[in-house]
Design a protein around this motif. Sequence first.
Motif, PDB file in Angstrom:
ATOM      1  N   ALA A 177      20.292  30.584  29.516  1.00  8.80           N
ATOM      2  CA  ALA A 177      19.635  29.945  30.703  1.00  8.80           C
ATOM      3  C   ALA A 177      19.470  30.807  31.991  1.00  8.80           C
ATOM      4  CB  ALA A 177      20.414  28.348  31.160  1.00  8.80           C
ATOM      5  N   GLY A 178      19.910  32.145  31.870  1.00  5.90           N
ATOM      6  CA  GLY A 178      19.962  33.054  32.763  1.00  5.90           C
ATOM      7  C   GLY A 178      21.175  33.266  33.487  1.00  5.90           C
ATOM      8  N   ALA A 179      22.273  32.458  33.340  1.00  4.02           N
ATOM      9  CA  ALA A 179      23.203  32.533  34.161  1.00  4.02           C
ATOM     10  C   ALA A 179      24.221  33.766  33.600  1.00  4.02           C
ATOM     11  CB  ALA A 179      24.378  31.370  33.913  1.00  4.02           C
ATOM     12  N   ARG A 180      24.796  34.498  34.634  1.00  7.29           N
ATOM     13  CA  ARG A 180      25.705  35.636  34.399  1.00  7.29           C
ATOM     14  C   ARG A 180      26.979  35.032  33.837  1.00  7.29           C
ATOM     15  NH1 ARG A 180      26.972  40.998  35.283  1.00  7.29           N
ATOM     16  NH2 ARG A 180      29.033  41.464  36.073  1.00  7.29           N
ATOM     17  N   THR A 181      27.478  35.471  32.738  1.00  7.50           N
ATOM     18  CA  THR A 181      28.777  35.015  32.340  1.00  7.50           C
ATOM     19  C   THR A 181      29.888  36.211  32.344  1.00  7.50           C
ATOM     20  OG1 THR A 181      28.021  35.179  30.000  1.00  7.50           O
ATOM     21  CG2 THR A 181      27.982  33.177  30.993  1.00  7.50           C
ATOM     22  N   VAL A 182      31.120  35.787  32.817  1.00  8.88           N
ATOM     23  CA  VAL A 182      32.311  36.877  32.859  1.00  8.88           C
ATOM     24  C   VAL A 182      33.334  36.285  32.068  1.00  8.88           C
ATOM     25  CG1 VAL A 182      33.669  38.129  34.317  1.00  8.88           C
ATOM     26  CG2 VAL A 182      31.521  37.662  35.129  1.00  8.88           C
ATOM     27  N   LEU A 183      33.762  36.989  30.981  1.00  4.85           N
ATOM     28  CA  LEU A 183      34.900  36.511  30.132  1.00  4.85           C
ATOM     29  C   LEU A 183      36.212  37.112  30.603  1.00  4.85           C
ATOM     30  CD1 LEU A 183      36.288  34.877  27.764  1.00  4.85           C
ATOM     31  CD2 LEU A 183      35.193  36.625  26.525  1.00  4.85           C
ATOM     32  N   VAL A 184      37.139  36.525  31.230  1.00  6.05           N
ATOM     33  CA  VAL A 184      38.368  36.956  31.546  1.00  6.05           C
ATOM     34  C   VAL A 184      39.597  36.689  30.386  1.00  6.05           C
ATOM     35  CG1 VAL A 184      40.285  37.035  33.142  1.00  6.05           C
ATOM     36  CG2 VAL A 184      37.937  36.596  34.113  1.00  6.05           C
TER      37      VAL A 184
ATOM     38  N   ARG B 124      30.076  40.437  31.276  1.00  6.83           N
ATOM     39  CA  ARG B 124      31.247  41.491  31.569  1.00  6.83           C
ATOM     40  C   ARG B 124      32.548  40.799  30.938  1.00  6.83           C
ATOM     41  NH1 ARG B 124      34.062  41.613  37.607  1.00  6.83           N
ATOM     42  NH2 ARG B 124      35.643  43.227  37.136  1.00  6.83           N
ATOM     43  N   LEU B 125      33.371  41.713  30.627  1.00  6.04           N
ATOM     44  CA  LEU B 125      34.909  41.455  30.201  1.00  6.04           C
ATOM     45  C   LEU B 125      35.863  41.822  30.799  1.00  6.04           C
ATOM     46  CD1 LEU B 125      36.757  40.285  27.716  1.00  6.04           C
ATOM     47  CD2 LEU B 125      36.323  42.396  26.441  1.00  6.04           C
ATOM     48  N   VAL B 126      36.895  41.203  31.189  1.00  3.78           N
ATOM     49  CA  VAL B 126      37.838  41.539  31.941  1.00  3.78           C
ATOM     50  C   VAL B 126      39.365  41.443  31.312  1.00  3.78           C
ATOM     51  CG1 VAL B 126      39.062  41.636  34.038  1.00  3.78           C
ATOM     52  CG2 VAL B 126      36.664  41.056  34.120  1.00  3.78           C
TER      53      VAL B 126
ATOM     54  N   ILE C 234      38.482  38.121  40.893  1.00  6.94           N
ATOM     55  CA  ILE C 234      37.181  38.272  40.077  1.00  6.94           C
ATOM     56  C   ILE C 234      36.104  37.278  40.361  1.00  6.94           C
ATOM     57  CG2 ILE C 234      36.470  37.963  37.589  1.00  6.94           C
ATOM     58  CD1 ILE C 234      39.268  39.008  36.928  1.00  6.94           C
ATOM     59  N   LEU C 235      36.851  35.873  40.626  1.00  5.36           N
ATOM     60  CA  LEU C 235      35.580  34.942  40.925  1.00  5.36           C
ATOM     61  C   LEU C 235      35.028  35.355  42.352  1.00  5.36           C
ATOM     62  CD1 LEU C 235      37.756  31.880  40.608  1.00  5.36           C
ATOM     63  CD2 LEU C 235      35.455  31.984  39.468  1.00  5.36           C
ATOM     64  N   ASP C 236      35.789  35.774  43.353  1.00  3.22           N
ATOM     65  CA  ASP C 236      35.214  36.312  44.686  1.00  3.22           C
ATOM     66  C   ASP C 236      34.164  37.355  44.422  1.00  3.22           C
ATOM     67  OD1 ASP C 236      36.289  34.375  46.093  1.00  3.22           O
ATOM     68  OD2 ASP C 236      38.076  35.307  46.793  1.00  3.22           O
ATOM     69  N   GLU C 237      34.696  38.563  43.679  1.00  4.06           N
ATOM     70  CA  GLU C 237      34.049  39.660  43.521  1.00  4.06           C
ATOM     71  C   GLU C 237      32.534  39.283  42.823  1.00  4.06           C
ATOM     72  OE1 GLU C 237      34.500  43.378  40.214  1.00  4.06           O
ATOM     73  OE2 GLU C 237      36.125  42.602  41.139  1.00  4.06           O
ATOM     74  N   GLU C 238      32.638  38.396  41.897  1.00  2.00           N
ATOM     75  CA  GLU C 238      31.437  38.133  41.243  1.00  2.00           C
ATOM     76  C   GLU C 238      30.506  36.953  41.843  1.00  2.00           C
ATOM     77  OE1 GLU C 238      29.940  39.199  38.215  1.00  2.00           O
ATOM     78  OE2 GLU C 238      31.461  40.508  37.567  1.00  2.00           O
TER      79      GLU C 238
END
Length: 267
Positions: free
Chosen positions: A45-52, A91-93, A129-133
């Motif tokens: 759907a176009g969202a950016r997803t970040v996996l921590v 992105r994977l963190v 990470i939440l703030d950075e993204e």
Amino acid sequence: MNAFPAPVVPSAGLDLHGQTVVALHPHPDDEAIFTGITLRRLADAGARTVLVMATGGELGGSRVPLRTGETVGQRRIAELEEAAALLGVSRLVLLGRRDSGLPGGPDGSHALALATAQPLALAGRVAEILDEEGAATLLADDEQGVYGHPDHRMSGIVGTIAAELTGADAYLATVDRTVGDGHLVHGAARAAAVSFGRAASDISLAVEGDDRLLAVKRAAILAHRSQVDPAALPEADFAGHYGREWFRHASPAAGPGVLDLLGARPA
């Protein structure tokens, strides 16, 4: 840590461009088992997803041969990267904590074990990470840790605190405990000698997947080949056990959030 290409299959009628969602999980393979459909649908759907990922899942053996000089931890991270790409993760963190092992075992007291982490300090890292993204939404385990494993419980605590620190909308992953005995969580709960999941009345919404998404989710779980035997995921039964992903919306008073656009109240 790593950026991945996110091949997109357009999601009809839903545009989440400009939205960023962070998903916090304790071990490699949890991302696919508990949120694989959700992550793929968000990306489509176009969202950016970040996996921590809190730990490398280092403990235990490998059900497949390791390469010369390769450790279990290295193999699990390589498998995680493969699964993340399948799920469209941008992105994977890695947080660098250590797998705590089964409840009551000696590994749970290791200085780097996730179970021994200071929740506020680790939540602060997730909040950064939440703030950075610029992420307004966080996925994490529920307060029970889905099935009570100490790493899952800690992940739930850390995620809840990080959401409170940043004001992120938190969706807490769980399972419907009435799901038939065939989900991997059943074996994990038996191994840990703990209960799992929630009653349907305690679940805010379920995100479902069609045949294509189910195929992606199954492939992402099986990317963790050092841990998951394909025989444990028969295609004939897969939809019944893994076709839904369940969440408790931790802040419903704020109104519908991103996942409410994907999911529906379980029947």
